[in-house]
Design an enzyme around this catalytic site. Structure first.
Site, PDB file in Angstrom:
ATOM      1  N   TYR A 179     -36.123 -58.167 -11.081  1.00 53.98           N
ATOM      2  CA  TYR A 179     -37.583 -58.207 -10.913  1.00 53.98           C
ATOM      3  C   TYR A 179     -38.039 -59.633 -10.582  1.00 53.98           C
ATOM      4  CZ  TYR A 179     -42.273 -59.293 -12.439  1.00 53.98           C
ATOM      5  OH  TYR A 179     -43.539 -59.823 -12.487  1.00 53.98           O
ATOM      6  N   SER A 226     -45.561 -64.538 -10.074  1.00 53.47           N
ATOM      7  CA  SER A 226     -45.484 -64.578 -11.547  1.00 53.47           C
ATOM      8  C   SER A 226     -44.902 -65.898 -12.033  1.00 53.47           C
ATOM      9  CB  SER A 226     -44.582 -63.429 -11.993  1.00 53.47           C
ATOM     10  OG  SER A 226     -44.212 -63.576 -13.345  1.00 53.47           O
ATOM     11  N   LYS A 248     -39.718 -61.656  -6.975  1.00 54.10           N
ATOM     12  CA  LYS A 248     -40.890 -62.537  -6.831  1.00 54.10           C
ATOM     13  C   LYS A 248     -40.487 -63.837  -6.119  1.00 54.10           C
ATOM     14  CE  LYS A 248     -43.950 -59.876  -8.712  1.00 54.10           C
ATOM     15  NZ  LYS A 248     -44.858 -59.150  -7.797  1.00 54.10           N
TER      16      LYS A 248
END
Ligand code: UD1
Length: 351
Positions: A152, A127, A156
Protein backbone atom coordinates in the site's frame (compact mmCIF):
# COMPACT_ATOMS: atom_id res chain seq x y z
CA UNK A 1 -20.26 28.93 -15.51
CA UNK A 2 -19.15 26.84 -12.58
CA UNK A 3 -15.81 25.09 -12.98
CA UNK A 4 -16.11 21.32 -13.13
CA UNK A 5 -13.99 19.25 -10.77
CA UNK A 6 -13.78 15.47 -11.01
CA UNK A 7 -13.50 13.79 -7.61
CA UNK A 8 -12.48 10.15 -7.96
CA UNK A 9 -13.39 8.15 -4.87
CA UNK A 10 -15.88 10.90 -4.11
CA UNK A 11 -18.23 8.66 -2.12
CA UNK A 12 -15.36 7.73 0.22
CA UNK A 13 -14.47 9.32 3.53
CA UNK A 14 -12.17 12.17 2.48
CA UNK A 15 -13.74 12.37 -0.99
CA UNK A 16 -17.24 13.08 0.32
CA UNK A 17 -16.03 15.81 2.70
CA UNK A 18 -14.05 17.37 -0.14
CA UNK A 19 -17.09 17.24 -2.43
CA UNK A 20 -19.00 19.25 0.20
CA UNK A 21 -16.26 21.91 0.47
CA UNK A 22 -15.93 22.17 -3.33
CA UNK A 23 -19.68 22.66 -3.76
CA UNK A 24 -19.70 25.24 -0.95
CA UNK A 25 -16.89 27.08 -2.77
CA UNK A 26 -18.88 27.30 -6.01
CA UNK A 27 -17.51 24.36 -8.00
CA UNK A 28 -19.48 21.75 -9.90
CA UNK A 29 -18.52 18.30 -8.65
CA UNK A 30 -18.51 15.09 -10.69
CA UNK A 31 -17.84 11.86 -8.84
CA UNK A 32 -16.47 8.59 -10.17
CA UNK A 33 -16.47 5.72 -7.68
CA UNK A 34 -16.90 1.97 -8.09
CA UNK A 35 -18.31 1.69 -4.54
CA UNK A 36 -15.71 -0.95 -3.63
CA UNK A 37 -15.36 0.63 -0.17
CA UNK A 38 -18.25 3.09 0.06
CA UNK A 39 -21.97 3.44 -0.58
CA UNK A 40 -23.98 5.51 -2.96
CA UNK A 41 -26.24 6.87 -0.20
CA UNK A 42 -23.31 9.05 0.94
CA UNK A 43 -24.57 11.32 -1.85
CA UNK A 44 -27.72 11.93 0.18
CA UNK A 45 -25.61 13.29 3.03
CA UNK A 46 -23.71 15.55 0.62
CA UNK A 47 -27.02 16.76 -0.80
CA UNK A 48 -28.53 17.39 2.64
CA UNK A 49 -25.53 19.50 3.61
CA UNK A 50 -25.07 21.47 0.38
CA UNK A 51 -28.43 21.30 -1.38
CA UNK A 52 -26.67 19.83 -4.41
CA UNK A 53 -26.39 16.18 -5.43
CA UNK A 54 -23.15 15.73 -7.39
CA UNK A 55 -23.34 13.85 -10.69
CA UNK A 56 -22.34 10.28 -9.90
CA UNK A 57 -20.68 7.73 -12.21
CA UNK A 58 -20.29 4.18 -10.96
CA UNK A 59 -17.37 2.55 -12.75
CA UNK A 60 -13.81 1.40 -12.26
CA UNK A 61 -10.99 3.79 -13.22
CA UNK A 62 -9.00 0.78 -14.43
CA UNK A 63 -11.53 0.50 -17.28
CA UNK A 64 -9.70 2.74 -19.76
CA UNK A 65 -12.31 2.72 -22.49
CA UNK A 66 -15.12 3.65 -20.04
CA UNK A 67 -12.91 6.39 -18.59
CA UNK A 68 -12.11 7.64 -22.11
CA UNK A 69 -15.87 7.98 -22.77
CA UNK A 70 -16.18 9.97 -19.55
CA UNK A 71 -13.31 12.31 -20.49
CA UNK A 72 -14.76 12.84 -23.97
CA UNK A 73 -18.05 13.88 -22.40
CA UNK A 74 -16.37 16.14 -19.80
CA UNK A 75 -13.24 17.40 -21.52
CA UNK A 76 -14.03 20.83 -20.03
CA UNK A 77 -13.07 19.63 -16.51
CA UNK A 78 -10.84 22.16 -14.76
CA UNK A 79 -9.16 19.71 -12.38
CA UNK A 80 -9.17 16.21 -10.97
CA UNK A 81 -8.82 15.27 -7.32
CA UNK A 82 -7.76 11.65 -7.27
CA UNK A 83 -8.71 9.84 -4.06
CA UNK A 84 -9.87 6.50 -5.41
CA UNK A 85 -7.49 3.80 -4.15
CA UNK A 86 -7.29 0.80 -1.88
CA UNK A 87 -5.84 1.73 1.52
CA UNK A 88 -5.76 -1.24 3.90
CA UNK A 89 -2.16 -1.87 4.88
CA UNK A 90 -2.62 -5.51 6.03
CA UNK A 91 -4.65 -6.50 2.98
CA UNK A 92 -2.00 -5.00 0.70
CA UNK A 93 0.60 -7.34 2.22
CA UNK A 94 -1.64 -10.33 1.45
CA UNK A 95 -2.76 -9.17 -1.99
CA UNK A 96 0.03 -6.99 -3.39
CA UNK A 97 -0.95 -7.34 -7.04
CA UNK A 98 -4.50 -6.25 -6.29
CA UNK A 99 -3.06 -3.07 -4.75
CA UNK A 100 -0.48 -2.40 -7.48
CA UNK A 101 -2.99 -3.00 -10.26
CA UNK A 102 -5.81 -0.98 -8.77
CA UNK A 103 -3.85 1.98 -7.38
CA UNK A 104 -1.36 2.33 -10.23
CA UNK A 105 -3.46 1.47 -13.30
CA UNK A 106 -6.18 3.92 -12.26
CA UNK A 107 -3.61 6.70 -11.88
CA UNK A 108 -1.92 5.88 -15.20
CA UNK A 109 -5.28 5.89 -16.98
CA UNK A 110 -6.16 9.28 -15.53
CA UNK A 111 -2.80 10.84 -16.45
CA UNK A 112 -2.97 9.45 -19.96
CA UNK A 113 -6.43 10.90 -20.55
CA UNK A 114 -5.52 14.23 -18.93
CA UNK A 115 -2.88 14.54 -21.67
CA UNK A 116 -5.21 13.38 -24.42
CA UNK A 117 -8.12 15.68 -23.48
CA UNK A 118 -6.03 18.60 -22.15
CA UNK A 119 -7.32 18.49 -18.58
CA UNK A 120 -4.31 20.11 -16.93
CA UNK A 121 -4.63 19.83 -13.13
CA UNK A 122 -4.45 16.96 -10.64
CA UNK A 123 -4.49 16.86 -6.85
CA UNK A 124 -3.21 13.49 -5.67
CA UNK A 125 -4.10 11.84 -2.40
CA UNK A 126 -0.80 10.78 -0.84
CA UNK A 127 0.17 9.81 2.69
CA UNK A 128 2.73 10.44 5.41
CA UNK A 129 3.37 6.70 5.10
CA UNK A 130 5.98 7.67 2.46
CA UNK A 131 8.26 8.89 5.30
CA UNK A 132 8.22 5.62 7.27
CA UNK A 133 9.73 6.28 10.74
CA UNK A 134 11.51 9.60 10.16
CA UNK A 135 14.78 10.20 11.98
CA UNK A 136 13.95 13.84 12.60
CA UNK A 137 10.63 15.20 13.87
CA UNK A 138 8.57 17.07 12.85
CA UNK A 139 8.77 15.66 9.36
CA UNK A 140 9.01 18.14 6.48
CA UNK A 141 8.47 17.63 2.77
CA UNK A 142 12.27 17.45 2.36
CA UNK A 143 12.61 14.48 4.71
CA UNK A 144 13.89 11.37 2.98
CA UNK A 145 11.41 8.92 1.51
CA UNK A 146 12.18 5.58 3.14
CA UNK A 147 11.57 2.15 1.62
CA UNK A 148 7.85 1.46 2.01
CA UNK A 149 6.69 -0.86 4.81
CA UNK A 150 3.85 -2.28 2.72
CA UNK A 151 2.66 -2.60 -0.88
CA UNK A 152 0.00 0.00 0.00
CA UNK A 153 2.69 2.47 1.06
CA UNK A 154 4.71 1.60 -1.99
CA UNK A 155 1.78 2.44 -4.29
CA UNK A 156 1.77 5.95 -2.80
CA UNK A 157 5.52 6.37 -3.37
CA UNK A 158 5.37 4.98 -6.90
CA UNK A 159 2.30 7.09 -7.70
CA UNK A 160 4.15 10.26 -6.70
CA UNK A 161 7.02 9.19 -8.98
CA UNK A 162 4.69 8.39 -11.88
CA UNK A 163 3.17 11.85 -11.53
CA UNK A 164 6.60 13.52 -11.38
CA UNK A 165 7.92 11.69 -14.44
CA UNK A 166 4.74 12.31 -16.44
CA UNK A 167 4.84 16.01 -15.68
CA UNK A 168 8.43 16.21 -16.86
CA UNK A 169 7.48 14.64 -20.17
CA UNK A 170 4.08 16.21 -20.79
CA UNK A 171 4.03 19.98 -20.81
CA UNK A 172 0.83 21.62 -19.60
CA UNK A 173 0.18 19.26 -16.70
CA UNK A 174 0.23 20.46 -13.10
CA UNK A 175 -0.02 18.34 -9.98
CA UNK A 176 -0.10 18.73 -6.23
CA UNK A 177 0.46 15.68 -4.03
CA UNK A 178 -0.99 16.07 -0.55
CA UNK A 179 0.58 13.87 2.08
CA UNK A 180 -2.05 13.33 4.75
CA UNK A 181 -1.18 12.51 8.31
CA UNK A 182 -4.08 10.80 10.17
CA UNK A 183 -7.48 12.06 8.98
CA UNK A 184 -10.23 11.65 11.59
CA UNK A 185 -13.51 13.29 12.64
CA UNK A 186 -16.59 14.03 10.59
CA UNK A 187 -18.64 16.88 9.18
CA UNK A 188 -20.23 19.12 11.85
CA UNK A 189 -23.69 18.09 10.66
CA UNK A 190 -22.98 14.45 11.51
CA UNK A 191 -24.47 13.52 8.12
CA UNK A 192 -21.26 12.24 6.52
CA UNK A 193 -18.22 10.58 8.06
CA UNK A 194 -15.97 7.56 7.89
CA UNK A 195 -17.89 4.39 7.05
CA UNK A 196 -15.62 1.39 7.46
CA UNK A 197 -17.03 -1.78 5.96
CA UNK A 198 -16.36 -4.65 8.40
CA UNK A 199 -14.00 -4.39 11.38
CA UNK A 200 -12.20 -1.02 11.31
CA UNK A 201 -8.40 -1.01 11.01
CA UNK A 202 -8.01 2.59 12.08
CA UNK A 203 -8.09 3.90 15.62
CA UNK A 204 -10.92 6.43 15.68
CA UNK A 205 -13.64 4.32 14.00
CA UNK A 206 -12.67 1.52 16.36
CA UNK A 207 -13.05 3.90 19.31
CA UNK A 208 -16.48 5.14 18.23
CA UNK A 209 -17.74 1.61 17.46
CA UNK A 210 -16.53 0.42 20.88
CA UNK A 211 -18.22 3.35 22.61
CA UNK A 212 -21.41 2.54 20.69
CA UNK A 213 -21.29 -1.06 21.92
CA UNK A 214 -20.55 -2.62 18.52
CA UNK A 215 -17.12 -3.81 19.72
CA UNK A 216 -16.34 -5.23 23.18
CA UNK A 217 -13.18 -3.25 23.78
CA UNK A 218 -10.44 -1.35 22.05
CA UNK A 219 -6.98 -2.91 21.85
CA UNK A 220 -4.19 -0.39 22.31
CA UNK A 221 -1.33 -1.67 20.18
CA UNK A 222 1.78 -1.38 22.37
CA UNK A 223 2.69 0.67 25.44
CA UNK A 224 6.44 0.13 25.29
CA UNK A 225 7.31 2.73 22.67
CA UNK A 226 9.83 5.46 23.37
CA UNK A 227 7.13 8.08 24.02
CA UNK A 228 6.01 9.79 27.25
CA UNK A 229 3.19 7.30 27.97
CA UNK A 230 4.61 4.43 25.91
CA UNK A 231 1.88 4.45 23.24
CA UNK A 232 2.48 5.48 19.63
CA UNK A 233 2.11 9.08 18.52
CA UNK A 234 0.36 10.38 15.38
CA UNK A 235 -0.66 13.75 13.94
CA UNK A 236 -4.46 13.51 13.77
CA UNK A 237 -6.09 16.01 11.45
CA UNK A 238 -9.78 16.86 11.10
CA UNK A 239 -11.18 15.65 7.80
CA UNK A 240 -12.91 18.99 7.18
CA UNK A 241 -9.59 20.85 7.52
CA UNK A 242 -8.13 18.34 5.09
CA UNK A 243 -11.03 18.78 2.66
CA UNK A 244 -10.58 22.56 2.69
CA UNK A 245 -6.91 22.14 1.80
CA UNK A 246 -7.98 20.32 -1.37
CA UNK A 247 -10.12 23.25 -2.45
CA UNK A 248 -7.17 25.58 -1.87
CA UNK A 249 -4.88 23.26 -3.87
CA UNK A 250 -7.33 23.28 -6.78
CA UNK A 251 -7.65 27.07 -6.67
CA UNK A 252 -3.84 27.39 -6.55
CA UNK A 253 -3.49 25.34 -9.73
CA UNK A 254 -6.26 27.22 -11.50
CA UNK A 255 -4.46 30.50 -10.74
CA UNK A 256 -1.06 29.11 -11.69
CA UNK A 257 0.10 30.50 -15.00
CA UNK A 258 3.06 28.14 -15.25
CA UNK A 259 2.47 25.44 -17.83
CA UNK A 260 3.82 22.65 -15.72
CA UNK A 261 4.38 22.35 -11.99
CA UNK A 262 4.69 19.59 -9.45
CA UNK A 263 4.33 20.29 -5.74
CA UNK A 264 4.09 18.29 -2.54
CA UNK A 265 2.57 19.40 0.78
CA UNK A 266 2.24 17.81 4.21
CA UNK A 267 -1.24 18.09 5.66
CA UNK A 268 -1.30 17.73 9.43
CA UNK A 269 -1.75 19.93 12.48
CA UNK A 270 1.86 19.78 13.60
CA UNK A 271 0.79 18.25 16.94
CA UNK A 272 1.33 14.65 17.97
CA UNK A 273 -1.07 12.72 20.22
CA UNK A 274 -0.50 9.31 21.74
CA UNK A 275 -3.14 6.58 21.57
CA UNK A 276 -3.91 7.09 25.28
CA UNK A 277 -4.23 10.85 24.76
CA UNK A 278 -6.71 10.23 21.95
CA UNK A 279 -8.74 7.94 24.22
CA UNK A 280 -8.73 10.62 26.95
CA UNK A 281 -9.79 13.30 24.46
CA UNK A 282 -12.62 11.06 23.27
CA UNK A 283 -13.82 10.47 26.83
CA UNK A 284 -13.64 14.10 27.89
CA UNK A 285 -15.23 15.55 24.75
CA UNK A 286 -18.11 13.05 24.64
CA UNK A 287 -18.57 12.09 28.30
CA UNK A 288 -18.51 8.43 27.23
CA UNK A 289 -16.17 5.99 28.99
CA UNK A 290 -14.17 3.69 26.75
CA UNK A 291 -13.26 0.10 27.52
CA UNK A 292 -9.72 -0.68 26.39
CA UNK A 293 -6.82 -2.99 27.08
CA UNK A 294 -3.13 -2.82 26.22
CA UNK A 295 -1.95 -5.51 23.82
CA UNK A 296 1.26 -6.07 21.84
CA UNK A 297 2.49 -3.78 19.07
CA UNK A 298 0.90 -4.03 15.61
CA UNK A 299 3.36 -5.17 12.95
CA UNK A 300 4.49 -2.38 10.67
CA UNK A 301 3.47 0.50 12.98
CA UNK A 302 5.86 3.41 13.36
CA UNK A 303 6.57 4.79 16.82
CA UNK A 304 5.92 8.47 16.34
CA UNK A 305 5.31 10.86 13.50
CA UNK A 306 3.98 14.39 13.21
CA UNK A 307 4.13 17.01 10.52
CA UNK A 308 6.12 20.14 9.91
CA UNK A 309 3.31 22.15 8.34
CA UNK A 310 5.31 25.33 7.68
CA UNK A 311 5.33 24.88 3.90
CA UNK A 312 1.57 24.27 3.61
CA UNK A 313 0.85 27.12 6.04
CA UNK A 314 3.00 29.58 4.08
CA UNK A 315 2.47 28.52 0.49
CA UNK A 316 -1.17 27.45 0.62
CA UNK A 317 -2.20 29.95 3.27
CA UNK A 318 -3.88 26.99 4.98
CA UNK A 319 -3.77 25.93 8.59
CA UNK A 320 -5.67 23.18 10.38
CA UNK A 321 -8.21 24.89 12.63
CA UNK A 322 -9.89 22.07 14.55
CA UNK A 323 -8.47 20.46 17.66
CA UNK A 324 -8.49 16.89 18.89
CA UNK A 325 -11.65 17.45 20.98
CA UNK A 326 -13.57 18.62 17.92
CA UNK A 327 -12.25 15.62 15.99
CA UNK A 328 -13.57 13.24 18.65
CA UNK A 329 -16.89 15.05 19.16
CA UNK A 330 -17.72 15.04 15.43
CA UNK A 331 -16.62 11.42 14.97
CA UNK A 332 -18.97 10.54 17.83
CA UNK A 333 -21.82 12.60 16.38
CA UNK A 334 -21.45 10.64 13.13
CA UNK A 335 -21.37 7.30 14.97
CA UNK A 336 -24.60 8.28 16.72
CA UNK A 337 -26.17 9.11 13.36
CA UNK A 338 -25.19 5.64 12.16
CA UNK A 339 -26.73 4.08 15.27
CA UNK A 340 -29.94 6.05 14.77
CA UNK A 341 -30.09 4.69 11.22
CA UNK A 342 -29.22 1.14 12.19
CA UNK A 343 -31.40 -0.48 9.57
CA UNK A 344 -29.29 1.18 6.88
CA UNK A 345 -25.85 0.96 8.40
CA UNK A 346 -25.50 -1.60 11.17
CA UNK A 347 -25.00 -4.49 8.81
CA UNK A 348 -21.84 -2.77 7.54
CA UNK A 349 -19.98 -3.09 10.80
CA UNK A 350 -20.97 -6.69 11.47
CA UNK A 351 -18.46 -9.36 10.69
C1 UD1 B 1 -2.70 3.68 8.91
C2 UD1 B 1 -1.68 3.14 7.96
C3 UD1 B 1 -1.25 4.26 7.04
C4 UD1 B 1 -2.44 4.74 6.27
C5 UD1 B 1 -3.52 5.20 7.24
C6 UD1 B 1 -4.80 5.49 6.51
C7 UD1 B 1 -0.60 1.31 9.18
C8 UD1 B 1 0.66 0.80 9.77
N1 UD1 B 1 -0.57 2.55 8.67
O1 UD1 B 1 -2.07 4.71 9.67
O2 UD1 B 1 -0.28 3.79 6.15
O3 UD1 B 1 -2.07 5.80 5.43
O4 UD1 B 1 -3.79 4.17 8.20
O5 UD1 B 1 -5.55 4.35 6.26
O6 UD1 B 1 -1.59 0.62 9.19
N2 UD1 B 1 -4.28 1.74 17.11
C9 UD1 B 1 -4.62 1.05 18.25
N3 UD1 B 1 -5.72 0.24 18.24
C10 UD1 B 1 -6.50 0.09 17.12
C11 UD1 B 1 -6.15 0.80 15.95
C12 UD1 B 1 -5.03 1.62 15.98
O7 UD1 B 1 -3.93 1.16 19.28
O8 UD1 B 1 -7.47 -0.68 17.17
C13 UD1 B 1 -3.12 2.65 17.14
C14 UD1 B 1 -2.05 2.29 16.10
O9 UD1 B 1 -1.15 1.36 16.60
C15 UD1 B 1 -1.45 3.68 15.85
C16 UD1 B 1 -2.61 4.65 16.04
O10 UD1 B 1 -3.57 3.94 16.81
O11 UD1 B 1 -0.46 3.96 16.79
C17 UD1 B 1 -3.24 5.08 14.74
O12 UD1 B 1 -3.56 3.93 13.98
P1 UD1 B 1 -4.39 3.99 12.62
O13 UD1 B 1 -5.62 4.80 12.82
O14 UD1 B 1 -4.56 2.60 12.11
O15 UD1 B 1 -3.46 4.85 11.66
P2 UD1 B 1 -1.94 4.60 11.21
O16 UD1 B 1 -1.46 3.26 11.59
O17 UD1 B 1 -1.14 5.75 11.71
Amino acid sequence: MKKKILVTGGTGYIGSHTAVELINSGFEVLIIDNLSNSREDVLEGVEQITGVRPAFYNFDLCDLSRLDDFFREHSDMAAIIHFAAYKAVGESVEKPLLYYRNNLVSLINLLELMGKYHVPNMVFSSSCTVYGQPEKLPVSEQSPILPAESPYGNTKQISEEIIRDTLKAVNELRAISLRYFNPVGAHDSGLIGELPLGVPNNLVPFITQTAAGLRDELSVFGDDYDTPDGTAIRDYIHVVDLAKAHVIAVERMLKNKQKSSCEVFNLGTGNGYSVLEVIKAFESSTGVKLKYKIVGRRAGDVEKVWADTTFANKELGWKAARDINNMMATAWKWQQYLMANKDRYLVLSQE
